[in-house]
Design an enzyme around this catalytic site. Structure first.
Site, short mmCIF file in Angstrom:
data_model
loop_
_atom_site.label_atom_id
_atom_site.label_comp_id
_atom_site.label_asym_id
_atom_site.label_seq_id
_atom_site.Cartn_x
_atom_site.Cartn_y
_atom_site.Cartn_z
N PHE A 150 0.81 -1.22 0.00
CA PHE A 150 0.00 0.00 0.00
C PHE A 150 0.84 1.26 0.00
O PHE A 150 0.37 2.32 -0.40
CB PHE A 150 -0.93 0.02 1.24
CG PHE A 150 -0.22 0.44 2.50
CD1 PHE A 150 -0.04 1.79 2.80
CD2 PHE A 150 0.32 -0.50 3.39
CE1 PHE A 150 0.65 2.19 3.95
CE2 PHE A 150 1.00 -0.11 4.53
CZ PHE A 150 1.16 1.25 4.81
N LYS A 174 -1.24 -7.31 -9.38
CA LYS A 174 -2.21 -7.42 -8.28
C LYS A 174 -1.79 -6.36 -7.27
O LYS A 174 -0.96 -6.60 -6.39
CB LYS A 174 -2.16 -8.83 -7.68
CG LYS A 174 -3.40 -9.28 -6.96
CD LYS A 174 -3.81 -8.43 -5.78
CE LYS A 174 -2.93 -8.54 -4.57
NZ LYS A 174 -3.21 -7.51 -3.53
N GLU A 177 -4.83 -3.94 -2.08
CA GLU A 177 -6.27 -3.72 -2.01
C GLU A 177 -6.60 -2.46 -1.22
O GLU A 177 -7.75 -2.02 -1.20
CB GLU A 177 -6.96 -4.96 -1.42
CG GLU A 177 -6.60 -5.31 0.02
CD GLU A 177 -5.28 -6.10 0.15
OE1 GLU A 177 -4.35 -5.88 -0.65
OE2 GLU A 177 -5.19 -6.91 1.10
N SER A 227 5.43 -6.93 3.32
CA SER A 227 5.94 -7.21 4.66
C SER A 227 6.78 -8.50 4.69
O SER A 227 6.70 -9.33 3.77
CB SER A 227 4.77 -7.34 5.63
OG SER A 227 3.93 -8.38 5.20
N CYS A 282 9.68 1.88 3.49
CA CYS A 282 10.60 0.79 3.82
C CYS A 282 12.01 1.32 4.02
O CYS A 282 12.87 0.61 4.51
CB CYS A 282 10.59 -0.25 2.71
SG CYS A 282 11.24 0.39 1.19
N GLU A 382 9.62 -4.31 12.79
CA GLU A 382 9.40 -3.11 11.98
C GLU A 382 8.14 -2.42 12.52
O GLU A 382 7.07 -3.03 12.58
CB GLU A 382 9.18 -3.53 10.51
CG GLU A 382 9.03 -2.34 9.59
CD GLU A 382 8.73 -2.75 8.15
OE1 GLU A 382 7.93 -3.68 7.94
OE2 GLU A 382 9.30 -2.14 7.23
#
Ligand code: NAD
Length: 498
Positions: A150, A174, A177, A227, A282, A382
């Site tokens: 995301f 893909k 979402e 992740s 990140c 994280e």
């Protein structure tokens, strides 16, 4: 009624027949922007089959034509830069400057992808044996897939499909979402640039749709960013199904501050790189290691961080936006609590922050911990929020050892005025992307994005030359052409005489 996000399958914009839809919400208000489907198995199948069929013709489109389409695309992306950034800001909550940065870093990859002819050059050695030449061809793989997170809904899809398609592959994307509108607009512009519509398919979903990709025999390669647990699952399952996989995962990025560094630069950069994008990068700095007398700068770091306040994306004064979801906020808050419970000193507590006019936003103010130890969850996990852990070291060697013992290896930086310290650091540190007086050293696309250790699973990294290697095969040809005066009855020879 809430708008339904479409998918791009077999050249058509389609509304899914799925019974399973998820709300995409504005993280500053919780209002639904639209609904995203979990694609049905048949829709996924159709997208992959269409990409497979499209590959048969797309692979033979001359590389110069593919490059020209990509030139059109990067031009269109620039024309629609601010529009894309608005879509992105609305669904992620990123402030407008940051949203523009997300789009721009993706455009740079499209610019780079337009140079594909020179990156598809093979190698030649003449006369490897008498009158025998060996040369290599770089050829595409087939259908490649991308699964994206995301937090960079423009940049990360653009790390993937531009490079894959200019190499001659077709692609099934893909996207996350949680923010599907930005990648959908990227795809529309891609078709507008002249690419055949079935070269890029966009499907929506979560775990089940990803698993269909991982097990599908017609998918040759998978690019993933997200992740750590999901990255591990994707790498293990994808390679178990004999696919090529590159999986970029989570991080814990340390900034080492030497006492000879420029103090103002350090303080501004620590605050900006830990809180920017609400820490949902990140490459965000999540640990500062103050060496020697730099330990005395802690209060000033706290002062600067407390100025970094979140707000609505349209507010030019907001330094960063909300977290992506109430669940993400709850996770960060619970990690903050774990830090308190485990004995770290919470010098700035961003919990319970309110932003006027947006009572329901996923807000979290800057948070700062000192007295952090390597056993604590806030150090080992994280956090992915605007939370900075401060640690101390007596020497550069000690700081290097600390970082090398941390399992992650995405990014790190050193602030110093010593060339010798910088050289030692860049040589000895076991991290894939190193900044010297640069807090977030994301390489431009003619290099590659080179995370290491638990931050990356695979061999070839994103964009740059490594992406071309990832999305292609090398075919090596050894050829002999007989001159016309070779007698017809010459003895057969199955071997090359070296
Ligand atoms: P995520 O792992 O939750 O989701 C990433 C993608 O995987 C999404 O498309 C999602 O639908 C899919 N997914 C989620 N759960 C799945 C499951 N169980 N099985 C299969 N697929 C699944 O990540 P996120 O929260 O969207 O993104 C944030 C994470 O991404 C952070 O950990 C961040 O560090 C990482 N990230 C890494 C890089 C990098 O380059 N190393 C860059 C950006 C983000």
């Amino acid at each position: 009624m809430t708008r339904k996000v479409s998918m791009f399958i077999d050249g058509q914009s389609v509304i899914s027949e799925s019974a399973d839809w998820m709300d995409v919400t504005d993280p500053a208000t919780q209002e639904a922007i639209c609904q995203v489907p979990m694609a049905t198995e048949a829709e996924m199948e159709k997208a992959i089959a269409s990409a497979k069929k499209a590959f048969e013709t797309w692979k033979d489109v001359p590389v110069t034509k593919r490059a020209r389409m990509m030139l059109n695309y990067q031009h269109l992306l620039k024309e629609h830069h601010d529009e894309l950034a608005e879509i992105l800001a609305e669904e992620t909550g990123k402030n407008f400057e940051d949203a523009k940065g997300d789009v721009w870093r993706g455009i740079e990859v499209a610019e780079h992808a337009a140079n594909i002819p020179s990156m598809m050059m093979g190698e030649t050695v003449e006369n490897v044996a008498s009158q025998v030449d060996t040369y290599s061809l770089i050829q595409p793989l087939g259908v490649c897939a991308g699964i994206t997170p995301f937090n960079f809904p423009a940049m990360i899809p653009l790390w993937m499909f531009p490079m894959a398609v200019v190499c001659g592959n077709t692609f099934v994307l893909k996207p996350s979402e949680q923010d599907p509108n930005t990648p959908m607009r990227l795809a529309e512009l891609f078709y507008e640039a002249g690419f055949p519509r079935d070269v890029l398919q966009v499907v929506h979903g979560g775990k089940d749709q990803v698993n269909q990709i991982l097990h599908h025999e017609d998918i040759q390669a998978i690019s993933f960013v997200g992740s750590v647990p999901v990255g591990e699952h994707i790498y293990k399952t994808g390679t178990d199904n004999l696919k090529r996989v590159q999986a970029f995962a989570g991080a814990k990025n340390h900034m080492v501050v030497m006492p000879d560094a420029n103090k103002n630069q350090v303080i501004n950069n620590i605050a900006g790189s830990s809180c920017g994008a609400a820490g949902q990068r990140c490459m965000a700095i999540s640990v500062a290691v103050l060496v020697g007398e730099a330990k005395d700068w802690l209060e000033e770091i706290k002062g600067k961080m407390s100025e970094m306040q979140p707000g609505y994306w349209k507010d030019p004064k907001s330094f960063y936006g909300p977290l992506i979801s109430p669940q993400a906020k709850a996770k960060v808050e619970s990690l903050i609590q774990s830090g308190v419970d485990e004995g770290a000193d919470l010098m700035l507590d961003g919990r319970n922050l309110k932003v006027e006019g947006y009572p329901d936003g996923n807000w979290l103010g800057p948070s700062l911990f000192s007295n952090v130890t390597t056993e604590m969850r806030i150090y080992n996990e994280e956090i992915f929020g605007p939370v900075l852990c401060v640690m101390t070291a007596d020497t550069l060697e000690e700081a290097i050892e600390l970082i090398n013992n941390n399992p992650y290896g995405n990014g790190t930086s050193l602030f110093t005025s010593s060339g010798a310290a910088a050289r030692k650091f860049q040589h000895e540190i076991k991290v894939g992307q190193v900044g010297i007086n640069i807090p977030i050293p994301v390489p431009l696309p003619f290099f590659s994005f080179t995370g290491w250790r638990k931050s990356f699973y695979g061999d070839q990294h994103a964009y740059g030359k490594q992406a071309v290697r990832f999305y292609t095969e090398t075919k090596t040809i050894t050829a002999r052409w007989f001159e016309s005066d070779i007698p017809d009855d010459a003895a057969p020879n199955a071997t090359i005489n070296l």
